[in-house]
Write a protein that holds these residues in place. Structure first.
Motif, PDB file in Angstrom:
ATOM      1  N   UNK A 164     -14.670 -56.200 -50.259  1.00 36.21           N
ATOM      2  CA  UNK A 164     -14.238 -55.013 -49.515  1.00 36.21           C
ATOM      3  C   UNK A 164     -13.596 -54.012 -50.465  1.00 36.21           C
ATOM      4  N   UNK A 165     -12.753 -54.553 -51.339  1.00 38.60           N
ATOM      5  CA  UNK A 165     -12.055 -53.707 -52.309  1.00 38.60           C
ATOM      6  C   UNK A 165     -13.046 -52.889 -53.148  1.00 38.60           C
ATOM      7  N   UNK A 166     -14.082 -53.576 -53.630  1.00 45.69           N
ATOM      8  CA  UNK A 166     -15.058 -52.887 -54.474  1.00 45.69           C
ATOM      9  C   UNK A 166     -15.850 -51.854 -53.675  1.00 45.69           C
ATOM     10  N   UNK A 167     -16.171 -52.212 -52.430  1.00 45.07           N
ATOM     11  CA  UNK A 167     -16.878 -51.249 -51.575  1.00 45.07           C
ATOM     12  C   UNK A 167     -16.008 -50.022 -51.321  1.00 45.07           C
ATOM     13  N   UNK A 168     -14.732 -50.291 -51.050  1.00 43.65           N
ATOM     14  CA  UNK A 168     -13.800 -49.180 -50.832  1.00 43.65           C
ATOM     15  C   UNK A 168     -13.756 -48.293 -52.072  1.00 43.65           C
ATOM     16  N   UNK A 169     -13.726 -48.933 -53.224  1.00 44.64           N
ATOM     17  CA  UNK A 169     -13.669 -48.196 -54.472  1.00 44.64           C
ATOM     18  C   UNK A 169     -14.890 -47.279 -54.600  1.00 44.64           C
ATOM     19  N   UNK A 170     -16.042 -47.821 -54.278  1.00 45.40           N
ATOM     20  CA  UNK A 170     -17.278 -47.031 -54.348  1.00 45.40           C
ATOM     21  C   UNK A 170     -17.207 -45.860 -53.360  1.00 45.40           C
ATOM     22  N   UNK A 171     -16.738 -46.165 -52.150  1.00 41.70           N
ATOM     23  CA  UNK A 171     -16.632 -45.110 -51.137  1.00 41.70           C
ATOM     24  C   UNK A 171     -15.717 -43.993 -51.613  1.00 41.70           C
ATOM     25  N   UNK A 172     -14.550 -44.407 -52.108  1.00 45.73           N
ATOM     26  CA  UNK A 172     -13.570 -43.411 -52.566  1.00 45.73           C
ATOM     27  C   UNK A 172     -14.166 -42.589 -53.701  1.00 45.73           C
ATOM     28  N   UNK A 173     -14.886 -43.267 -54.590  1.00 51.29           N
ATOM     29  CA  UNK A 173     -15.520 -42.546 -55.690  1.00 51.29           C
ATOM     30  C   UNK A 173     -16.423 -41.445 -55.128  1.00 51.29           C
ATOM     31  N   UNK A 174     -17.227 -41.806 -54.139  1.00 50.88           N
ATOM     32  CA  UNK A 174     -18.168 -40.830 -53.578  1.00 50.88           C
ATOM     33  C   UNK A 174     -17.431 -39.712 -52.849  1.00 50.88           C
ATOM     34  N   UNK A 175     -16.406 -40.074 -52.088  1.00 54.75           N
ATOM     35  CA  UNK A 175     -15.672 -39.055 -51.334  1.00 54.75           C
ATOM     36  C   UNK A 175     -15.019 -38.058 -52.280  1.00 54.75           C
ATOM     37  N   UNK A 176     -14.336 -38.585 -53.294  1.00 56.57           N
ATOM     38  CA  UNK A 176     -13.652 -37.685 -54.227  1.00 56.57           C
ATOM     39  C   UNK A 176     -14.657 -36.888 -55.058  1.00 56.57           C
ATOM     40  N   UNK A 177     -15.804 -37.500 -55.351  1.00 58.41           N
ATOM     41  CA  UNK A 177     -16.841 -36.756 -56.072  1.00 58.41           C
ATOM     42  C   UNK A 177     -17.287 -35.565 -55.226  1.00 58.41           C
ATOM     43  N   UNK A 178     -17.367 -35.794 -53.922  1.00 58.15           N
ATOM     44  CA  UNK A 178     -17.741 -34.697 -53.024  1.00 58.15           C
ATOM     45  C   UNK A 178     -16.652 -33.617 -53.023  1.00 58.15           C
ATOM     46  N   UNK A 179     -15.406 -34.070 -52.938  1.00 55.96           N
ATOM     47  CA  UNK A 179     -14.296 -33.112 -52.983  1.00 55.96           C
ATOM     48  C   UNK A 179     -14.360 -32.299 -54.277  1.00 55.96           C
ATOM     49  N   UNK A 180     -14.600 -33.004 -55.388  1.00 56.77           N
ATOM     50  CA  UNK A 180     -14.692 -32.334 -56.681  1.00 56.77           C
ATOM     51  C   UNK A 180     -15.826 -31.321 -56.697  1.00 56.77           C
ATOM     52  N   UNK A 181     -16.961 -31.696 -56.128  1.00 57.52           N
ATOM     53  CA  UNK A 181     -18.102 -30.776 -56.082  1.00 57.52           C
ATOM     54  C   UNK A 181     -17.741 -29.504 -55.336  1.00 57.52           C
ATOM     55  N   UNK A 182     -17.146 -29.686 -54.173  1.00 53.87           N
ATOM     56  CA  UNK A 182     -16.774 -28.527 -53.364  1.00 53.87           C
ATOM     57  C   UNK A 182     -15.797 -27.638 -54.135  1.00 53.87           C
ATOM     58  N   UNK A 183     -14.824 -28.277 -54.767  1.00 56.95           N
ATOM     59  CA  UNK A 183     -13.805 -27.523 -55.489  1.00 56.95           C
ATOM     60  C   UNK A 183     -14.422 -26.762 -56.660  1.00 56.95           C
ATOM     61  N   UNK A 184     -15.336 -27.420 -57.371  1.00 57.20           N
ATOM     62  CA  UNK A 184     -15.943 -26.767 -58.528  1.00 57.20           C
ATOM     63  C   UNK A 184     -16.790 -25.584 -58.092  1.00 57.20           C
ATOM     64  N   UNK A 185     -17.623 -25.822 -57.086  1.00 61.93           N
ATOM     65  CA  UNK A 185     -18.561 -24.781 -56.671  1.00 61.93           C
ATOM     66  C   UNK A 185     -17.839 -23.602 -56.014  1.00 61.93           C
ATOM     67  N   UNK A 186     -16.810 -23.915 -55.212  1.00 63.68           N
ATOM     68  CA  UNK A 186     -16.217 -22.829 -54.437  1.00 63.68           C
ATOM     69  C   UNK A 186     -15.084 -22.119 -55.190  1.00 63.68           C
ATOM     70  N   UNK A 187     -14.376 -22.833 -56.063  1.00 63.81           N
ATOM     71  CA  UNK A 187     -13.211 -22.200 -56.687  1.00 63.81           C
ATOM     72  C   UNK A 187     -13.315 -22.094 -58.207  1.00 63.81           C
ATOM     73  N   UNK A 188     -13.464 -23.229 -58.858  1.00 59.52           N
ATOM     74  CA  UNK A 188     -13.350 -23.222 -60.322  1.00 59.52           C
ATOM     75  C   UNK A 188     -14.449 -22.386 -60.958  1.00 59.52           C
ATOM     76  N   UNK A 189     -15.633 -22.441 -60.377  1.00 55.44           N
ATOM     77  CA  UNK A 189     -16.772 -21.718 -60.947  1.00 55.44           C
ATOM     78  C   UNK A 189     -16.496 -20.222 -61.113  1.00 55.44           C
ATOM     79  N   UNK A 190     -15.638 -19.678 -60.250  1.00 56.57           N
ATOM     80  CA  UNK A 190     -15.339 -18.249 -60.352  1.00 56.57           C
ATOM     81  C   UNK A 190     -14.606 -17.899 -61.634  1.00 56.57           C
TER      82      UNK A 190
END
Lengths: 494, 341, 232
Positions: free
Chosen positions: B87-113
């Motif tokens: 479960x721990x490892x699955x959670x880790x994978x999930x969190x990785x994906x969620x934060x990667x998504x957050x990072x994508x949104x942040x990069x595309x919408x804010x940092x890229x400017x």
């Protein structure tokens, strides 16, 4: 704020020598701002007394303005080195902390070589000089670096002091945990004032004097008589901040300051012209440390105590940076106004309970029905207000800050200067009033329109495009640095 | 004098007793693994994009909270050891994906400017985002606290109770004693290093990243979509930051709290600078260095040779300062990176 | 419709107006030399074509399609390769990785590498070596190979002979000559003889504009017509 010096002059200006008139014109905006700060406590008193909660909601409380004074001074000292030389002093909290801790430790008689029982003014001076020495030592190793590395090494030094201030038993001989902070002894009464002039000594603090020169502020306040001591502290501390500001402003507009700006614009060129930039950077750093420490000492003057998180903590620098950006980096006064804006927003949106801010206002004026309406689950409107506003000012400050970085990167004062097309608001106001000498020290024209533009052009060159959008240099710089072997920009220059 | 002899005695004891030494080394490795996990995302992002991501620590803190919530929500506390780890490892994978998504949104919408602007603007932007994110989590946590009992879990306590008993406490093998959780940490650290190394050196995308790190313009002129590379790297870096939070949640020295953000960010900066800005190899070596020094410091504190409680933090920033004085580019830094504004 | 066409291109670096209206054309299969003293805007012209320094006004068309407003990688995908001044190796990457990075996504990497190694055997010998450790001449070969491996139809070549020993220069010249059999080339070159040997036509730039152009057959390196523009 300059309760004693500026006001008589302002009254008798016409009768004095011509240079006095010119001087007053040059500083018209300063005088106006100072006048506003002098009037503010009474204005607040009357407006809140008359209009109650709505006024209380909109106006920053006097306590808040008091806090802004020393934090604003600290932000200005941060801007002095970071904004004008371009070297981001990321560990600037070190100097604030040194200022505050030196005073408290001195009051506790813990400083080696120093006798106990020194006055606050002496301790403040000692703390500021100590900060200068520390800045010299830190600067000696740090100014060999630049960019991110400079920011990080100064942060490193500040963090070491922060860790020490949290863990070093010596700071609190009385067994208490140093991370809880330290107090001055009960008999220590910080007095601010002009040295050797007894009537001009003001005991600061919540339980300090409530009168200056026999004028009792408690009596002058119509509705909030109990705030007399706060107003007295506000004037005393404000006077110190004003003196510090004027000193820094003088330095910025001196030849020394122009070299600082030259370093920011193009350090290589400044070197090529023959300036020993290392010495200038070190000097600027030491000067800013001096004023940063004074700011820290002023905190103690009012609070009488200090703790690590309010002194050496990384976010102390962080919020000075935020204020500097909001007010305008490299505008000196901007960060001060930035702090008012920042604290104002935090107070407006995040202060619960009694006192100013939006929430008590809503709680009072929104009909109970709306407040008790449930949004979802068992969450009511009033519960949501409580959950998402009270004490969470940083959330809103962060959003405002992001908006500023994206849309107003040169800050409030920077934008104002850009709009007015002048190097500083003070110069602009002076010119509008018909003066021929700008505070920038640029060559004066006549008093005609042509003269105005000449002055403006003069100051632009003198100040090295101070009011430029700092981001403008970005793209060109980027292509220049990406590969030195590529001849593009150099080609363009010829 | 006697005090000094005692310290000397302890030192002798450490180096004449291999089992003590090995125990300290294992602890050092475990600490180093955590440092690798919190710092490598920062390194990847800085190396390619010259962006110092001040929101990095906030991502880790979010990862830790979300992991705590997820693990409690699936009721991991009652499961057996193997199941919890899965479960721990699955959670880790999930969190990785969620934060990667957050990072994508942040990069595309804010940092890229802000790429065209001097680096300080990216520092400012990410700092603002960090403040906002941290305060938002504090709001949320306190809100949950307000409604205590109405929800399945209270957020204000660390999530240590989900740690399976098999991972609590210490084990003796022969004369060597080590904390059980350290084994998991070292494993995860190794996995992190291998995964990032493989990505950078064995995939086509990793090649693009390395080319972009060296010369963005040339890479673009060869047909590499550098902008997209930025987004991907920012996403991966953010994901790693979040995943690191998952293991920190279980480590008693870190656990979950809002200030975790800053507690992670500052050491991560130190690691990245000491290793050399943008060098992944440097980050690994610096993590080992700092982890080991940290472990020996802790040991010295335990033996009473040092009584100063902040010794590990103090040493971390001491290393930063000393490194910047002696070798400003760090261990494996490249000339020119990080010099500008 | 020309292959590559620049029309009144105006480019700035910050405040400085570098290209003040550049018009030039390169036809399919042609080698065109861009001549001029240092600092007249030759490199900027190339950067403007690649959209590394996008023009503020004017148009750049490749096969009739405007490149203005595109990203640099899209320009590259359209079939334009760049062999920049100073080579700009990925110094910490190996020779092979430098080549791999240049292979378009759709192309078979191993096959492309094979072709490159056949053309430049020296690169095959050094495939595992870091590009930064190659000699200047070898780096130039790698840069040319990187341009050719990208399936390009037009190469923008900036100062290929710069900093190379005379013997190596002729090697580079031969490599460029054979490259010109396959692709069109816009060549910026200080060595007038080399430029005139390789090119079919030439343009002369000064102060950010084209001031002269013609067939290379009509001029020689010693011509007064060229010397006037090119000597300081």
């Amino acid at each position: 704020m300059s309760t004693d010096a500026a006001r008589p002059d302002a009254a008798d200006g016409g009768a004095l020598a011509p240079w006095v008139g010119g001087y007053l014109r040059d500083h018209a905006i300063h005088i106006a701002v100072v006048a506003f700060f002098i009037v503010y406590p009474f204005l607040y008193d009357v407006l809140v007394g008359q209009f109650g909660l709505p006024a209380e909601m909109l106006l920053p409380r006097l306590q808040t303005m008091l806090v802004v004074l020393w934090l604003g001074l600290f932000a200005m000292s941060f801007d002095f080195v970071s904004g004008y030389t371009g070297y981001l002093s990321f560990g600037h909290a070190a100097f604030f902390g040194i200022g505050a801790y030196t005073v408290v430790l001195g009051a506790n008689g813990q400083l080696p070589l120093l006798p106990g029982g020194l006055s606050f003014m002496t301790l403040m001076l000692v703390s500021a000089l100590l900060a200068v020495v520390v800045a010299f030592l830190i600067g000696l190793v740090s100014f060999r670096l630049s960019g991110v590395y400079f920011a990080m090494i100064t942060l490193g030094f500040a963090e070491i002091m922060y860790v020490a201030s949290r863990n070093w038993d010596w700071l609190t001989p009385g067994q208490s945990d140093p991370s809880d902070g330290i107090n001055t002894p009960a008999e220590f009464n910080p007095e601010l004032g002009v040295p050797f002039v007894d009537p001009l000594q003001v005991e600061t603090g919540v339980f300090g004097d409530d009168a200056i020169l026999g004028i009792n502020f408690g009596d002058l306040l119509v509705y909030n008589e109990n705030l007399g001591a706060i107003v007295a502290s506000y004037f005393a501390i404000g006077a110190v901040v004003l003196v510090c500001y004027l000193a820094m402003q003088r330095i910025i507009h001196s030849p020394f300051g122009r070299v600082m700006i030259a370093i920011r614009e193009n350090e290589e060129r400044a070197k090529a012209i023959g300036y020993d930039t290392f010495k200038f950077k070190l000097g600027a750093f030491m000067i800013s440390a001096f004023f940063g420490a004074v700011a820290g000492a002023l905190l103690v003057a009012y609070r009488g105590s200090v703790n690590p998180d309010a002194a050496f903590f990384f976010l102390v620098t962080g919020f000075a940076l935020v204020a500097a950006i909001i007010g305008g980096l490299g505008t000196l006064a901007g960060p001060f106004f930035g702090y008012i804006f920042l604290e104002g927003i935090e107070e407006f949106l995040a202060r619960g309970g009694s006192g100013g801010g939006l929430q008590p206002f809503l709680a009072e004026f929104l009909p109970g029905g709306i407040l008790e309406t449930t949004i979802g689950g068992d969450l009511t409107v009033s519960g949501a207000l409580d959950a998402f506003m009270t004490g969470h000012g940083e959330f809103y400050a962060g959003i405002v800050f992001v908006i500023f970085v994206l849309y107003v990167p040169i800050g409030i004062l920077g934008t104002l200067r850009l709009r007015l097309g002048t190097d500083s608001v003070a110069t602009y106001v002076s010119r509008r009033l018909g003066g021929s000498t700008g505070t920038g020290g640029s060559g004066g024209g006549g008093d005609s329109g042509a003269g105005e533009s000449a002055t403006a052009a003069g100051s632009v060159t003198a100040e090295g495009g101070e009011e430029d959008d700092p981001r403008e240099g970005g793209p060109a710089e980027g292509s220049e640095e990406d590969d030195p072997s590529e001849g593009g920009p150099a080609e363009g220059g010829k | 004098m006697i005090e000094h002899l005692l310290i000397l005695g302890d030192l002798l004891d450490l180096f004449t007793s291999p089992s003590r030494l090995i125990a300290v080394l294992i602890e050092g490795l475990a600490k180093a693994s955590l440092y690798v996990m919190i710092a490598s995302g920062l390194t990847l992002i800085f190396g390619l994009m010259d962006v110092i991501n001040f929101a990095h620590g906030a991502f880790t803190m979010y990862g830790a909270y979300m992991a705590g919530g997820l693990i409690l929500a699936v009721g991991a506390a009652e499961m057996g050891f193997a199941m919890v780890v899965v479960v721990f490892l699955l959670v880790m994978l999930t969190i990785f994906l969620v934060l990667a998504l957050v990072g994508t949104v942040m990069e595309v919408s804010l940092i890229r400017r802000l790429y065209e602007y001097p680096p300080i603007f990216q520092i400012l932007l990410t700092f603002g985002i960090a403040i906002t994110l941290e305060e938002f989590m504090r709001m949320f946590v306190e809100f949950q606290g307000i409604n205590n009992g109405q929800y399945r879990f209270g957020w204000e306590t660390p999530r240590l109770e989900t740690v399976p008993t098999a991972l609590r406490g210490a084990t003796d093998i022969g004369l060597v004693r080590f904390e059980n959780i350290h084994v998991l940490e070292i494993l995860l650290g190794v996995v992190t290093i291998v995964a990032i190394w493989t990505f950078l050196n064995r995939t086509r995308y990793g090649l693009f990243v390395r080319a972009g790190v060296e010369d963005e313009e040339m890479a673009a002129a060869l047909g590499i979509n550098v902008k997209q590379t930025f987004t991907v790297v920012f996403a991966i870096g953010s994901g790693i930051a979040g995943a690191a939070g998952v293991i920190l949640m279980w480590d008693p020295l870190w656990s979950v709290s809002v200030p975790l953000a800053l507690a992670v960010l500052l050491p991560a900066f130190v690691i990245v600078i000491v290793g050399g800005l943008g060098s992944f190899k440097g980050t690994v070596v610096a993590s080992l260095l700092v982890g080991m020094i940290d472990a020996f410091g802790t040991w010295a504190f335990q033996t009473g040779a040092i009584t100063f409680t902040g010794i590990d933090d103090m040493m971390i920033f001491g290393i930063l300062v000393v490194m910047l004085i002696l070798q400003p580019r760090g261990l494996f830094g490249v000339e020119g990176q990080g010099d500008h504004g | 419709m020309s292959f590559l066409e620049l029309e009144d291109v105006q480019t700035y670096y910050g405040q400085s107006h570098v290209l003040q209206g550049v018009d030039l054309e390169v036809d399919e299969g042609e080698v065109v030399a861009l001549l001029g003293r240092n600092g007249v805007g030759k490199t900027t012209t190339i950067r403007s074509i690649l959209q590394l320094t996008p023009p503020r006004s004017g148009d750049v068309r490749f096969r009739g399609e405007s490149l203005v407003g595109k990203d640099t990688h899209e320009v590259a995908e359209a079939g334009i390769g760049w062999i920049p001044e100073g080579r700009r190796m990925f110094a910490r990457l190996s020779v092979e990785e430098n080549l791999r990075a240049a292979v378009p996504n759709a192309t078979d990497v191993d096959e492309a590498l094979g072709t490159a190694y056949d053309t430049f055997p020296i690169l095959h010998e050094r495939q595992g070596q870091r590009a930064g450790t190659l000699s200047g001449g070898q780096q130039q070969m790698l840069a040319i190979a990187r341009g050719l491996i990208g399936d390009n139809d037009l190469l923008l070549i900036d100062e290929p002979s710069e900093g190379l020993a005379p013997q190596i220069v002729s090697d580079v010249g031969r490599a460029l000559l054979s490259a010109s059999q396959e692709v069109s080339i816009l060549l910026v070159e200080q060595k007038l003889s080399l430029a005139l040997d390789l090119a079919d036509r030439f343009y002369v730039m000064d102060h950010g504009t084209i001031i002269d152009s013609g067939e290379t057959d009509d001029v020689t390196a010693g011509d007064e017509r060229l010397r006037r523009h090119l000597s300081a």
